[in-house]
Write a protein that holds these residues in place. Structure first.
Motif, PDB file in Angstrom:
ATOM      1  N   ASN A 142       0.829  -1.206   0.000  1.00 13.67           N
ATOM      2  CA  ASN A 142       0.000   0.000   0.000  1.00 13.67           C
ATOM      3  C   ASN A 142       0.864   1.256   0.000  1.00 13.67           C
ATOM      4  O   ASN A 142       0.573   2.222  -0.709  1.00 13.67           O
ATOM      5  CB  ASN A 142      -0.939   0.017   1.216  1.00 13.67           C
ATOM      6  CG  ASN A 142      -2.230  -0.704   0.945  1.00 13.67           C
ATOM      7  OD1 ASN A 142      -2.761  -0.681  -0.154  1.00 13.67           O
ATOM      8  ND2 ASN A 142      -2.738  -1.368   1.964  1.00 13.67           N
ATOM      9  N   LYS A 193       3.820   5.801  -5.502  1.00 14.25           N
ATOM     10  CA  LYS A 193       3.801   5.864  -6.961  1.00 14.25           C
ATOM     11  C   LYS A 193       2.541   6.566  -7.482  1.00 14.25           C
ATOM     12  O   LYS A 193       2.361   6.694  -8.685  1.00 14.25           O
ATOM     13  CB  LYS A 193       3.876   4.455  -7.551  1.00 14.25           C
ATOM     14  CG  LYS A 193       5.205   3.782  -7.285  1.00 14.25           C
ATOM     15  CD  LYS A 193       5.238   2.380  -7.842  1.00 14.25           C
ATOM     16  CE  LYS A 193       6.572   1.728  -7.533  1.00 14.25           C
ATOM     17  NZ  LYS A 193       6.700   0.395  -8.112  1.00 14.25           N
ATOM     18  N   ALA A 194       1.676   6.966  -6.563  1.00 12.14           N
ATOM     19  CA  ALA A 194       0.427   7.666  -6.898  1.00 12.14           C
ATOM     20  C   ALA A 194      -0.428   6.860  -7.871  1.00 12.14           C
ATOM     21  O   ALA A 194      -0.993   7.403  -8.818  1.00 12.14           O
ATOM     22  CB  ALA A 194       0.717   9.059  -7.435  1.00 12.14           C
ATOM     23  N   LEU A 195      -0.538   5.579  -7.623  1.00  8.71           N
ATOM     24  CA  LEU A 195      -1.338   4.709  -8.479  1.00  8.71           C
ATOM     25  C   LEU A 195      -2.798   4.745  -8.064  1.00  8.71           C
ATOM     26  O   LEU A 195      -3.111   4.903  -6.880  1.00  8.71           O
ATOM     27  CB  LEU A 195      -0.826   3.264  -8.401  1.00  8.71           C
ATOM     28  CG  LEU A 195       0.598   3.026  -8.888  1.00  8.71           C
ATOM     29  CD1 LEU A 195       1.001   1.584  -8.639  1.00  8.71           C
ATOM     30  CD2 LEU A 195       0.711   3.350 -10.366  1.00  8.71           C
ATOM     31  N   SER A 196      -3.690   4.559  -9.046  1.00  4.63           N
ATOM     32  CA  SER A 196      -5.113   4.484  -8.736  1.00  4.63           C
ATOM     33  C   SER A 196      -5.800   3.638  -9.791  1.00  4.63           C
ATOM     34  O   SER A 196      -5.241   3.360 -10.852  1.00  4.63           O
ATOM     35  CB  SER A 196      -5.731   5.887  -8.688  1.00  4.63           C
ATOM     36  OG  SER A 196      -5.634   6.498  -9.948  1.00  4.63           O
ATOM     37  N   GLY A 197      -6.998   3.207  -9.490  1.00  2.00           N
ATOM     38  CA  GLY A 197      -7.797   2.435 -10.427  1.00  2.00           C
ATOM     39  C   GLY A 197      -7.192   1.093 -10.789  1.00  2.00           C
ATOM     40  O   GLY A 197      -6.664   0.380  -9.941  1.00  2.00           O
ATOM     41  N   ASP A 198      -7.274   0.762 -12.078  1.00  3.77           N
ATOM     42  CA  ASP A 198      -6.775  -0.536 -12.555  1.00  3.77           C
ATOM     43  C   ASP A 198      -5.268  -0.674 -12.372  1.00  3.77           C
ATOM     44  O   ASP A 198      -4.768  -1.764 -12.091  1.00  3.77           O
ATOM     45  CB  ASP A 198      -7.135  -0.739 -14.028  1.00  3.77           C
ATOM     46  CG  ASP A 198      -8.624  -1.008 -14.223  1.00  3.77           C
ATOM     47  OD1 ASP A 198      -9.273  -1.435 -13.240  1.00  3.77           O
ATOM     48  OD2 ASP A 198      -9.123  -0.809 -15.340  1.00  3.77           O
ATOM     49  N   ARG A 238      -3.497   0.506  -9.936  1.00  8.86           N
ATOM     50  CA  ARG A 238      -3.266   0.164  -8.531  1.00  8.86           C
ATOM     51  C   ARG A 238      -3.632  -1.303  -8.278  1.00  8.86           C
ATOM     52  O   ARG A 238      -2.910  -2.011  -7.578  1.00  8.86           O
ATOM     53  CB  ARG A 238      -4.070   1.076  -7.614  1.00  8.86           C
ATOM     54  CG  ARG A 238      -3.832   0.785  -6.148  1.00  8.86           C
ATOM     55  CD  ARG A 238      -4.663   1.693  -5.242  1.00  8.86           C
ATOM     56  NE  ARG A 238      -4.547   1.329  -3.860  1.00  8.86           N
ATOM     57  CZ  ARG A 238      -3.587   1.730  -3.041  1.00  8.86           C
ATOM     58  NH1 ARG A 238      -2.642   2.539  -3.490  1.00  8.86           N
ATOM     59  NH2 ARG A 238      -3.558   1.344  -1.795  1.00  8.86           N
ATOM     60  N   LYS A 239      -4.749  -1.758  -8.842  1.00 11.08           N
ATOM     61  CA  LYS A 239      -5.167  -3.144  -8.667  1.00 11.08           C
ATOM     62  C   LYS A 239      -4.102  -4.103  -9.184  1.00 11.08           C
ATOM     63  O   LYS A 239      -3.745  -5.074  -8.534  1.00 11.08           O
ATOM     64  CB  LYS A 239      -6.487  -3.420  -9.391  1.00 11.08           C
ATOM     65  CG  LYS A 239      -7.706  -2.927  -8.690  1.00 11.08           C
ATOM     66  CD  LYS A 239      -8.942  -3.319  -9.491  1.00 11.08           C
ATOM     67  CE  LYS A 239     -10.203  -2.754  -8.898  1.00 11.08           C
ATOM     68  NZ  LYS A 239     -11.395  -3.108  -9.683  1.00 11.08           N
ATOM     69  N   ALA A 294       2.345   1.682  -3.453  1.00  8.95           N
ATOM     70  CA  ALA A 294       1.330   2.149  -4.400  1.00  8.95           C
ATOM     71  C   ALA A 294       1.024   3.623  -4.182  1.00  8.95           C
ATOM     72  O   ALA A 294       0.850   4.382  -5.140  1.00  8.95           O
ATOM     73  CB  ALA A 294       0.065   1.309  -4.268  1.00  8.95           C
ATOM     74  N   LYS A 295       0.990   4.029  -2.924  1.00 10.36           N
ATOM     75  CA  LYS A 295       0.707   5.434  -2.604  1.00 10.36           C
ATOM     76  C   LYS A 295       1.869   6.320  -3.061  1.00 10.36           C
ATOM     77  O   LYS A 295       1.658   7.400  -3.609  1.00 10.36           O
ATOM     78  CB  LYS A 295       0.483   5.588  -1.103  1.00 10.36           C
ATOM     79  CG  LYS A 295       0.020   6.960  -0.701  1.00 10.36           C
ATOM     80  CD  LYS A 295      -0.327   7.011   0.777  1.00 10.36           C
ATOM     81  CE  LYS A 295      -0.850   8.384   1.146  1.00 10.36           C
ATOM     82  NZ  LYS A 295      -1.212   8.466   2.562  1.00 10.36           N
TER      83      LYS A 295
END
Length: 99
Positions: A31, A37-42, A44-45, A34-35
């Motif tokens: 987590n 790297k500023a990932l979101s949506g697909d 991040r999944k 991911a945070k």
């Protein structure tokens, strides 16, 4: 007496929260990555799936050392590999007694 029971009950409830399992630690690390790297949506999944499924590189599994008896049994089993049933049992027994 009621205070003691209450304190005991609360301490038992707090214990699981104090000790994170390796999976929980891995989830926190993934987590955080991911945070960062500023990932979101697909994206991040996908990242989380790969991150959680990956084996840790730093925690290499130590080689298990066999006891002398286990090593004997392994050697004898390899030697008697082609045998079946009673023949295998007899050969295995003789092999283990000989060493």
């Amino acid at each position: 007496m009621k205070k003691i029971i209450l304190l005991f009950g609360l301490s038992v409830l707090a214990m699981p929260a104090l000790a994170d399992t390796p999976q929980q630690e891995k989830m926190k690390a993934c987590n955080a990555d991911a945070k960062a790297k500023a990932l979101s949506g697909d994206a991040r999944k996908t990242f989380m799936k790969e991150c959680l499924g990956a084996k840790p590189a730093t925690a290499a599994e130590p080689e298990k050392k066999l006891t002398p008896q286990q090593q004997k049994m392994k050697d004898c089993a390899a030697k008697n590999k082609g045998l079946k049933g009673d023949e295998y049992k007899k050969a295995q027994s003789e092999c283990l007694k000989a060493k």
